[in-house]
Design an enzyme around this catalytic site. Structure first.
Site, mmCIF file in Angstrom:
data_model
loop_
_atom_site.group_PDB
_atom_site.id
_atom_site.type_symbol
_atom_site.label_atom_id
_atom_site.label_comp_id
_atom_site.label_asym_id
_atom_site.label_seq_id
_atom_site.Cartn_x
_atom_site.Cartn_y
_atom_site.Cartn_z
ATOM 1 C CB CYS A 1 -0.905 0.019 1.234
ATOM 2 S SG CYS A 1 -1.984 -1.412 1.369
HETATM 3 C C1 BEZ Z 1 0.568 -4.645 1.862
HETATM 4 O O1 BEZ Z 1 0.049 -3.586 1.524
HETATM 5 O O2 BEZ Z 1 1.779 -4.819 1.811
HETATM 6 C C2 BEZ Z 1 -0.288 -5.796 2.325
HETATM 7 C C3 BEZ Z 1 -1.497 -5.557 2.936
HETATM 8 C C4 BEZ Z 1 -2.278 -6.598 3.370
HETATM 9 C C5 BEZ Z 1 -1.842 -7.899 3.182
HETATM 10 C C6 BEZ Z 1 -0.635 -8.139 2.546
HETATM 11 C C7 BEZ Z 1 0.156 -7.082 2.105
#
Ligand code: BEZ
Length: 215
Positions: free
Chosen positions: A45
């Site tokens: 994200c």
């Molecule tokens: C991420 O944004 O890295 C992420 C968020 C939720 C689960 C796995 C990765």
């Protein structure tokens, strides 16, 4: 039933990092991208929101406003924004909705319980100035999205709103487009003065029309 193409995007009121908004009013006469991310302070994200901030000039050129969303509270969004700027080199320049009670997430079907019962998956909704949903995509939490592709589809949508054309596989702005089958050869002569190449009667390629012409 899940939201479908060309349906009106549900309106809502929400708190965002840029104040309280009523969604349709916030969109105004622009196009909009509403996109959810699973959680603040997560790696994928962080890269996505940094990249979306970097694309601001490209969204502005296309009259597109962008708004993010997760179920995290405002304070969390605000704290995380500093990390995004520090690690991605771009300050977050669009509002992020705080949706801790999942009101907006549920309206837009952003929670897929078989994938994660609590957090939103990665959705993108492209909404036009009439507030119609023109595109939606859903990605799993572990796959970062390709926002260049979102821009490409917006280019296609805006072009095909203006001209009676469709865009072929992997089309990029400036490349040839397809004259839609509903346009007869007779009609095409006036609408596409640069001519076209007929590969099959239903597959006619023509140079991309100038932006200003209307359908
Ligand atoms: C991420 O944004 O890295 C992420 C968020 C939720 C689960 C796995 C990765």
């Amino acid at each position: 039933m899940a939201l479908q193409l060309n349906e009106t995007a549900p309106d809502f009121e929400a708190n965002t990092t840029q104040g309280r908004i009523r969604f349709h009013e916030w969109i105004g006469d622009s196009w909009a991208i509403l996109f959810s991310h699973p959680r603040d302070y997560t790696p994928v994200c962080t890269t996505e929101l940094g990249y979306v901030a970097r694309l601001k000039g490209d969204f502005d050129k296309r009259n597109v406003k962008v708004i993010g969303l997760s179920v995290d509270p405002l304070g969390s969004h605000q704290g995380w924004a500093k990390d995004i700027e520090e690690t991605q080199g771009h300050a977050v320049n669009f509002p992020i909705i705080a949706d801790p009670d999942r009101k907006v997430a549920n309206l837009y079907g952003m929670i897929h319980p078989a994938h994660d019962e609590v957090h939103t998956v990665r959705t993108v909704f492209v909404i036009d100035p009439k507030k119609k949903v023109r595109l939606f995509i859903t990605y799993p939490q572990t796959a970062g999205r390709n926002f260049d592709e979102i821009l490409r589809v917006i280019d296609s949508l805006q072009l095909t709103d203006r001209h009676r054309v469709a865009t072929p596989v992997n089309w990029k702005p400036g490349e040839d487009v397809i004259i839609v089958p509903a346009v007869s050869d007779e009609e095409a002569k006036s609408k596409f003065p640069k001519g076209w190449k007929t590969l099959k009667p239903y597959l006619r390629l023509t140079p991309q029309p100038a932006e200003s012409a209307k359908r």
